[in-house]
Enzyme design. Structure first.
Site, mmCIF file in Angstrom:
data_model
loop_
_atom_site.group_PDB
_atom_site.id
_atom_site.type_symbol
_atom_site.label_atom_id
_atom_site.label_comp_id
_atom_site.label_asym_id
_atom_site.label_seq_id
_atom_site.Cartn_x
_atom_site.Cartn_y
_atom_site.Cartn_z
ATOM 1 N N SER A 27 47.233 59.383 44.067
ATOM 2 C CA SER A 27 48.467 58.901 43.455
ATOM 3 C C SER A 27 49.383 58.295 44.519
ATOM 4 C CB SER A 27 49.139 60.047 42.687
ATOM 5 O OG SER A 27 50.130 59.563 41.821
ATOM 6 N N ASP A 86 45.964 58.501 36.587
ATOM 7 C CA ASP A 86 46.409 59.103 37.842
ATOM 8 C C ASP A 86 45.409 60.116 38.409
ATOM 9 O OD1 ASP A 86 48.014 61.152 39.518
ATOM 10 O OD2 ASP A 86 49.441 59.532 39.226
#
Length: 285
Positions: A50, A174
């Site tokens: 991320s 993500d």
């Protein structure tokens, strides 16, 4: 799309930087990088999740203090670039059109194209990988080659905020959904000394929830942390892991903090606090 999971090991990957996820709190990792690089610690391998995928890509391109200057510029731009900006009405319109997310990925893509200094992962100075969650396979996927911006954008596609990212006919969300602090990945790739750059959440003990919204917050944190805890318990002999300190929280904490995905106003303070704490940690060793 092939995944080279864990099959590549080499002596040159002895020292790894592992950069975890954490949204706006990822500014802490910039301070940690500054402390490491000033102390003469250079990575042979960089893995990220991320926001850690963003920070990691910059340092993998230039494993020197120049990367810190570049990241300082990037973090200064995040609040101004419109990544998570716009009126409530504008977000409602995006959500009405997409039915899945509140923000367009275009501003973040443009920012990555400006600040990531390579087009392909293979062009980075230091071996680099980032993780995203495959929707179709319900599994983690490691990007170790191919277009850099696409890989990082996929790793940053926060569910509900940004759209899934399509790469090679597969859709990704993500990377924190599957591997928030990927220590195990670094070890599988041959790292013997691992520096963990994290955003401070694992430094805070969880409390039993007392309010409805705290139930979701605590549940999410358990899901986020359990993989890291297991990786730390399963470390093979001879592997040394250093979890760098963030310097403590700034701004809101707990359930309220997780809702503040646009909280970039404290980035400079977070960078400095993490730098001071991590520099002191490294000096002691």
């Amino acid at each position: 799309m092939p995944d080279t999971a864990g099959s590549e090991t080499a002596p040159s990957r002895d020292c790894a930087f592992v950069l975890g996820g954490g949204g706006a709190l990822g500014a802490c990792e910039v301070g940690m990088l500054q402390a490491l690089l000033e102390a003469g610690v250079r990575p042979d391998l960089v893995v990220g999740t991320s926001v850690g995928a963003i920070n990691g890509a910059v340092v993998a391109a230039d494993p020197s203090t120049g990367a810190v200057d570049r990241l300082a510029g990037l973090w200064g731009s995040l609040g101004r670039a419109g990544v998570f900006s716009g009126s409530v009405l504008g977000r409602v319109r995006v959500a009405a059109r997409s039915r899945t997310h509140l923000y367009s990925s275009t501003p973040l893509r443009r920012l990555l194209e400006e600040y990531l200094p390579a087009e392909h992962i293979e062009e980075l100075t230091v071996p680099y990988q980032c993780v995203a969650a495959s929707i179709e396979r319900a599994a983690e996927h490691w990007f170790s080659k191919g277009p850099l911006v696409d890989a990082v954008l996929a790793s940053c596609a926060v569910p509900g905020l940004l759209a899934p990212v399509e790469v090679g006919g597969e859709h990704f969300l993500d990377g924190g959904l599957t591997n928030s602090i990927p220590v195990g990945r670094a070890v599988a790739l041959g790292a013997r000394t691992v520096y963990v750059l994290q955003v401070g959440r694992i430094e805070q003990r969880l409390r039993v929830p007392r309010l409805p919204w705290e139930v979701a917050s605590v549940s999410f944190e358990i899901a986020r942390r359990h993989r890291f805890a297991r990786d730390m318990e399963d470390l093979p002999p001879g592997v040394e892991v250093h979890v760098l300190p963030s310097g403590g929280p700034l701004g809101r904490t707990g359930a309220a903090a997780q809702l503040r995905h646009r909280d970039f106003g404290l980035s400079a303070e977070r960078i400095d606090r993490a730098y001071q704490a991590s520099a002191a940690y490294l000096a002691d060793r």
